[in-house]
Each structure stands twice: as structure tokens, then as C-alpha cells.
Scaffold this motif. Structure first.
Motif, PDB file in Angstrom:
ATOM      1  N   ASP A   1       0.845  -1.200   0.000  1.00  0.00           N
ATOM      2  CA  ASP A   1       0.000   0.000   0.000  1.00  0.00           C
ATOM      3  C   ASP A   1       0.878   1.247   0.000  1.00  0.00           C
ATOM      4  OD1 ASP A   1       0.894  -0.778   2.518  1.00  0.00           O
ATOM      5  OD2 ASP A   1      -0.741   0.249   3.564  1.00  0.00           O
ATOM      6  N   TYR A   2       1.633   1.412  -1.095  1.00  0.00           N
ATOM      7  CA  TYR A   2       2.664   2.444  -1.147  1.00  0.00           C
ATOM      8  C   TYR A   2       2.138   3.871  -0.981  1.00  0.00           C
ATOM      9  CZ  TYR A   2       4.878  -1.608  -3.311  1.00  0.00           C
ATOM     10  OH  TYR A   2       5.335  -2.863  -3.568  1.00  0.00           O
ATOM     11  N   GLU A   3       0.882   4.106  -1.327  1.00  0.00           N
ATOM     12  CA  GLU A   3       0.335   5.464  -1.282  1.00  0.00           C
ATOM     13  C   GLU A   3      -0.420   5.750   0.019  1.00  0.00           C
ATOM     14  OE1 GLU A   3       1.120   7.567  -3.620  1.00  0.00           O
ATOM     15  OE2 GLU A   3       2.155   5.985  -4.742  1.00  0.00           O
ATOM     16  N   SER A   4      -0.538   4.755   0.891  1.00  0.00           N
ATOM     17  CA  SER A   4      -1.366   4.936   2.094  1.00  0.00           C
ATOM     18  C   SER A   4      -0.644   5.776   3.159  1.00  0.00           C
ATOM     19  CB  SER A   4      -1.736   3.574   2.690  1.00  0.00           C
ATOM     20  OG  SER A   4      -0.579   2.966   3.245  1.00  0.00           O
ATOM     21  N   ASP A   5      -1.460   6.368   4.047  1.00  0.00           N
ATOM     22  CA  ASP A   5      -0.889   7.151   5.149  1.00  0.00           C
ATOM     23  C   ASP A   5      -0.071   6.259   6.075  1.00  0.00           C
ATOM     24  OD1 ASP A   5      -2.091   9.398   4.195  1.00  0.00           O
ATOM     25  OD2 ASP A   5      -3.806   9.335   5.570  1.00  0.00           O
ATOM     26  N   ALA A   6      -0.540   5.032   6.289  1.00  0.00           N
ATOM     27  CA  ALA A   6       0.174   4.105   7.197  1.00  0.00           C
ATOM     28  C   ALA A   6       1.582   3.805   6.654  1.00  0.00           C
ATOM     29  CB  ALA A   6      -0.611   2.815   7.361  1.00  0.00           C
TER      30      ALA A   6
ATOM     31  N   ILE B   1       7.646   4.992   6.812  1.00  0.00           N
ATOM     32  CA  ILE B   1       8.842   5.576   6.173  1.00  0.00           C
ATOM     33  C   ILE B   1       9.388   6.728   7.021  1.00  0.00           C
ATOM     34  CG2 ILE B   1       9.651   6.946   4.209  1.00  0.00           C
ATOM     35  CD1 ILE B   1       7.935   5.194   2.410  1.00  0.00           C
ATOM     36  N   GLU B   2       8.478   7.567   7.523  1.00  0.00           N
ATOM     37  CA  GLU B   2       8.900   8.696   8.371  1.00  0.00           C
ATOM     38  C   GLU B   2       9.578   8.198   9.646  1.00  0.00           C
ATOM     39  OE1 GLU B   2       5.619  11.235   9.187  1.00  0.00           O
ATOM     40  OE2 GLU B   2       5.219  11.678   7.071  1.00  0.00           O
TER      41      GLU B   2
END
Length: 545
Positions: free
Chosen positions: A111-116, A121-122
Motif C-alpha cells: 500500500d505504497y500510497e497509504s498514510d500508514a 517511512i517517516e
């Protein structure tokens, strides 16, 4: 900056101290002083977060690291020495494992575009930034250097901590504290189980590498060498001096002299006003003046004079018969445990009336030599006591050998013989045991009280050879001073093992150094030996850095 704000501690209605406030600055090196029972260790536990005050707060920056070394502790028996010390870097290991876990999760998610996904990554980015800032630390080298400085040999690193005494476990904990590079290090009697060379290493570390330090210690030389500020806890208050221990003693005496003068002037003022009241009470024309002075005296705050710890150990070694010319001799003395050689081909000769010191790192054979002299172990070679020698022996574990079920009085009464039995209460009184305390059982006594009681037992019979193995552990400064004075006046032969440099200084004219499986005789005072030894060890520290 760490702030102690209006701290108060009360037990069952009794106040230990109240409204105590002070600030610990970034590079302060503070000695926390005061008589036994004044609240020094309690204050340290509160700063460490180990105990809560009745009132008040400790304030410090959110990211501040405070490390605390109490007097007594146990490390994890399931670890090796190296593994236990490496726990100081647990933050690095935890971050490394968390980064690995998050990266593994990123590999499996789609789910590369998801907020999770973006939050992971952050988080990896934030942790990575912190981790790589710390990653240049060679933690294995740091652990080796700290353990080596505190007396551990390389072959000790993989031994389980369960094989080591409480004193050595204390060093492991100290190594962990030093490796954390904390903003504040709290040390409660750190030198009690550390040999002279390790104390020198610790001094150098605290002076040159540590940030803020607060220390409780009965080792005057140690606290004089490392501290630039002294906070005294007395009568429920504190006095803060920008001075080391020796200078603080002078300033405290000045303060007390001023208090006495002010107290005397206040007492005269009270007496004069009371005389006026007594003389004119009932005189109509003086009614307003009498009433005014009575109210003034009622509101007057009486000046307090700081208490002085006047309790003192008054040691008087009884006269003994004269020994032979050489109370102790040893020739080609060797001791091994299996393949481990403690010392080999040692020779020593101690003349009647000589005062000698055994010095060296822990584990080099000082206590083993004493046990050989006492006939407590087998050895190769020759070791003999001279003619008419009467030995008084104080071992490191002497206090632990007391019967916990006996009272203080019974402990002494059990060994006293003849006329001395009529003087038991007087003798105990000289050792700060009196009144109802004589009925206390040994099991409830503190380490210092047990040590003093064991010393009483030692002194009940006249001796001409005193062998003292670490006699000052758990003794306060006053007790150590009086014991030292008694030893200086002792006209027999003295063999002394101690890590306390201030106590050693001036006490012996010959030094036997235990080092590298050898016993080396130095015809110099302990003062000269320690001065030379400090220089040599500081050079070694430079080489290791």
C-alpha cells in the motif's frame, strides 16, 4: 540544568529535611556531605527517581539521562561481564532492531500510497537519523576500555557475573553508568570496593569525561580530587558551598563561629528584655512597653547552631607483651589455584614495630598473603610468625561473621574475659553504642555499625601484631580519623590492606606491592609510593585513550 525545588521528606511525623532547593548545573562536581542519618542517600534516591519526596519536585530536561549507582546492587547472573556492561548501549541495540523490523515490514507491504505506509517511512527515517549519529561509536572498544579501567582482565570478560563478588558486580554496574555518558551521574560510596588504581582511573574519567556528578563518599582524597562544590545536609536544611571538601570544612567552621556569636548576642538581647519585663510587670506606666517586649520575644526566631557530630570512636589498643624481632617472615612463598598463579617466590620480612602496607589491584594476592600469614590456606615455601607474636586480625568479611541473633551487648560479653567484663558498657559507649541500642540484635545493624562492633571484638585482647584487611569500609569520616590516630599511636607491628589513600597516608613506612604474580618491596612511605603510582597510572590511561 537539573532543579531540586522545595523538597521535603517526613517519616511518621519526623522531618528529615524540608523546603530544600538547589540547582545542579551542567559541569558541577558536587560532594553531598553530612553526618550519618542526615538524609544524604535519601536525597540522592529522590534525585534519581528511586524515591518520592513528601513534598516538592525534581525538574530536568525531557531528554536528560540520569544514572544512579547505589551502595548495594546485584547484576543479572545470566549474563557474562561483557554482556552486562554492554547493556549501557541498549538504546542503540533497540533502535537497530526496530529499524530492521520496520524495513522488513516495508518489504512486505504494497500500500505504497497509504498514510500508514508513509508513517512507517517517516519513522524509519527519524530512527535512522538518530541511529547513524550514534553508529560511529565502537561500543565493543568502549566496553573493553571501561572494564579494563575498573580492574577487569580480558579473560574476565566472558565469565558469568555470578562468579564475581558483590564488589566486582558493583564495578560492572559502574562501567554501565560511565558508558551511558549521562547528563548526571549519582554515586553513593563508589570507592568502597574499588582498588587504588581503579579509583585513580575513575577520578580521571569523572574529571575529564563526565558531565555533572553528585557523589557521597567517605574517601576524603577522592572527593577533594573530583569535586568543586559541597552541599551539606544538616538539621533538615542544606548549605551550599562553592568549594571542595577541605575548603568546605574551613568555611563550615567559620559559619558555625558566626552562628555562635549571633546566638550569644541574641541570648543577651533576650535576657535584657526579660529582665525589663520581670522588673516592670505590674507597673502601670510601663504596661505598653512590657506588653510590646513580651510580644516581640514570642515572635523572635531563635538562632540555631549547627550540630556537630561529637560521637567518636575512641580506640585504645591495650599494651601487649613484646614480640620477637621479626613477627612475620616469608621465603620463596608461592600460591596457586590449579593453573592460576596468584604470586610466586615471594619474600618478605617485617620487623617488630614496623607499619607496612599491602597495595595492588584486586585479585593480585593481598588477601591471599594475609591468609597465608594466618595459616588459613596451603602454600609452597615458608611463612612463619615470630616469637611471642599475638595476632589481632580484621578480615574484609569480619562484620558478616557476627552472629545475627545476638544483641550488641551479648556479642561483646561472649568474648570478654576477666575484669574487662565490668567495662563492656564503657567500651561499647566509645564505639557509639549506648542506652537501648545495646539490646539491638546484630541482624538489624547497618554495615557501619557491624564493622564497629567487629572492631570492638578485635580490641578486647592485647595484641602486638595487627593485620587489618580493608578496615575502613562502611566507617564514616569521623570514625576513620579516630581509628587512624589509634593506629599511629599503636606500638606493635601493623600490616594494613586498604584502598583508602587518605587513610593510608602517613601510616606506613614500607610498601609491599602485589603486581604481575610478584610481591615487590618498596622502601618508601605510602605517600611517596602513591604519588609515584598516580603518575604511572595516568600515563597508562593516556595510552589507553
Amino acid at each position: 540544568m537539573i532543579s531540586v525545588d522545595a523538597i521535603a521528606v517526613e517519616f511518621s511525623g519526623d522531618t528529615l529535611f524540608s523546603d530544600v532547593s538547589f540547582v545542579i548545573n551542567e559541569n558541577d562536581k558536587i560532594a553531598l556531605m553530612g553526618k550519618n542519618g542526615a538524609g544524604k542517600s535519601t536525597m540522592m534516591k529522590i534525585i534519581a527517581g528511586e524515591q518520592k519526596p513528601t513534598r516538592g519536585h525534581i525538574r530536568f530536561p525531557k531528554d536528560a539521562v540520569i544514572a544512579y549507582l547505589p551502595q548495594h546492587l546485584l547484576t543479572d547472573d545470566n549474563c557474562t561481564v561483557f554482556e552486562e556492561a554492554s547493556k549501557a548501549f541498549q538504546e542503540i541495540f533497540t533502535m537497530r532492531d526496530e529499524i530492521a523490523r520496520l524495513n522488513k515490514e516495508l518489504e512486505t507491504r504494497t500500500d505504497y500510497e497509504s498514510d500508514a505506509y508513509m508513517k512507517i517511512i517517516e519513522k524509519v527515517s527519524d530512527l535512522g537519523e538518530k541511529f547513524y549519529a550514534l553508529d560511529d561509536i565502537n561500543y565493543e572498544a568502549e566496553v573493553e576500555k571501561a572494564l579494563g579501567g575498573l580492574g577487569f582482565k580480558r579473560e574476565d570478560f566472558n565469565r558469568p557475573t555470578s562468579e564475581f563478588s558483590g564488589g566486582w558486580r558493583m564495578r560492572i554496574e559502574l562501567a554501565k553508568i560511565l558508558l551511558q555518558k549521562p547528563d548526571l551521574i549519582l554515586l553513593d560510596e563508589p570507592t568502597n570496593h574499588v582498588d587504588i588504581e581503579s579509583v585513580i582511573w575513575l577520578e580521571d574519567f569523572l574529571l575529564n569525561k563526565a558531565k555533572a556528578v553528585v557523589v557521597i563518599s567517605h574517601d576524603k582524597t577522592f572527593i577533594d580530587n573530583i569535586t568543586n562544590r559541597t552541599i551539606e545536609v544538616t538539621m533538615g536544611k542544606i548549605y551550599d558551598y562553592k568549594a571542595n571538601y577541605t575548603h568546605y570544612l574551613q568555611l563550615r567552621e567559620d559559619r558555625r563561629s558566626h552562628q555562635i556569636k549571633a546566638f550569644q548576642e541574641q541570648q543577651k538581647f533576650i535576657a535584657d528584655n526579660q529582665a525589663f519585663i520581670d522588673r516592670f510587670k505590674g507597673t502601670y506606666s510601663k504596661t505598653n512597653q512590657v506588653t510590646s517586649r513580651e510580644r516581640m520575644l514570642e515572635k523572635l526566631q531563635i538562632i540555631e547552631i549547627d550540630e556537630i557530630d561529637t560521637s567518636a570512636l575512641k580506640l585504645r589498643f591495650p599494651p601487649a607483651v613484646r614480640s620477637g624481632d621479626y613477627p612475620v617472615t616469608a621465603e620463596s612463598l608461592s600460591k596457586s589455584y590449579g593453573d592460576h598463579i596468584v604470586f610466586k617466590d615471594a619474600n618478605l620480612s617485617i620487623s617488630r614495630g614496623e607499619k607496612v602496607s599491602f597495595v595492588g589491584r584486586n585479585g593480585e594476592g593481598k588477601s591471599t598473603m594475609i591468609k597465608a600469614i594466618m595459616g588459613e590456606l596451603d602454600f609452597e615455601g615458608k611463612c612463619e610468625l615470630g616469637h611471642n607474636v599475638k595476632v589481632g586480625y580484621f578480615a574484609q568479611n569480619q562484620a558478616s561473621l557476627l552472629d545475627p541473633e545476638l544483641t550488641i551487648f551479648q556479642t561483646v560479653d561472649e568474648v570478654a574475659q576477666g575484669d574487662i567484663r565490668t567495662q563492656i558498657k564503657n567500651i561499647l559507649g566509645r564505639f557509639m553504642f549506648s542506652g537501648d541500642m545495646l539490646d539491638k540484635k546484630v541482624s538489624v545493624l547497618s554495615g557501619g555499625e557491624k564493622t564497629r562492633l567487629a572492631m570492638v571484638k578485635l580490641l578486647l585482647e592485647p595484641v602486638n601484631l595487627l593485620i587489618l584487611d580493608e578496615p575502613t569500609n562502611h566507617l564514616d569520616l569521623k570514625s576513620k580519623d579516630v581509628l587512624k590516630e589509634a593506629l599511629l599511636a599503636f606500638d606493635g607491628t601493623l600490616i594494613l590492606v586498604s584502598h583508602d589513600r587518605d587513610f593510608l597516608q602517613g601510616l606506613s613506612e614500607k610498601v609491599f606491592e602485589f603486581k604481575d604474580k610478584r610481591v615487590i618491596e618498596h622502601f618508601e612511605t605510602i605517600d611517596a609510593f602513591l604519588k609515584r603510582n598516580r603518575i604511572e597510572n595516568l600515563k597508562e590511561i593516556d595510552l589507553k585513550s
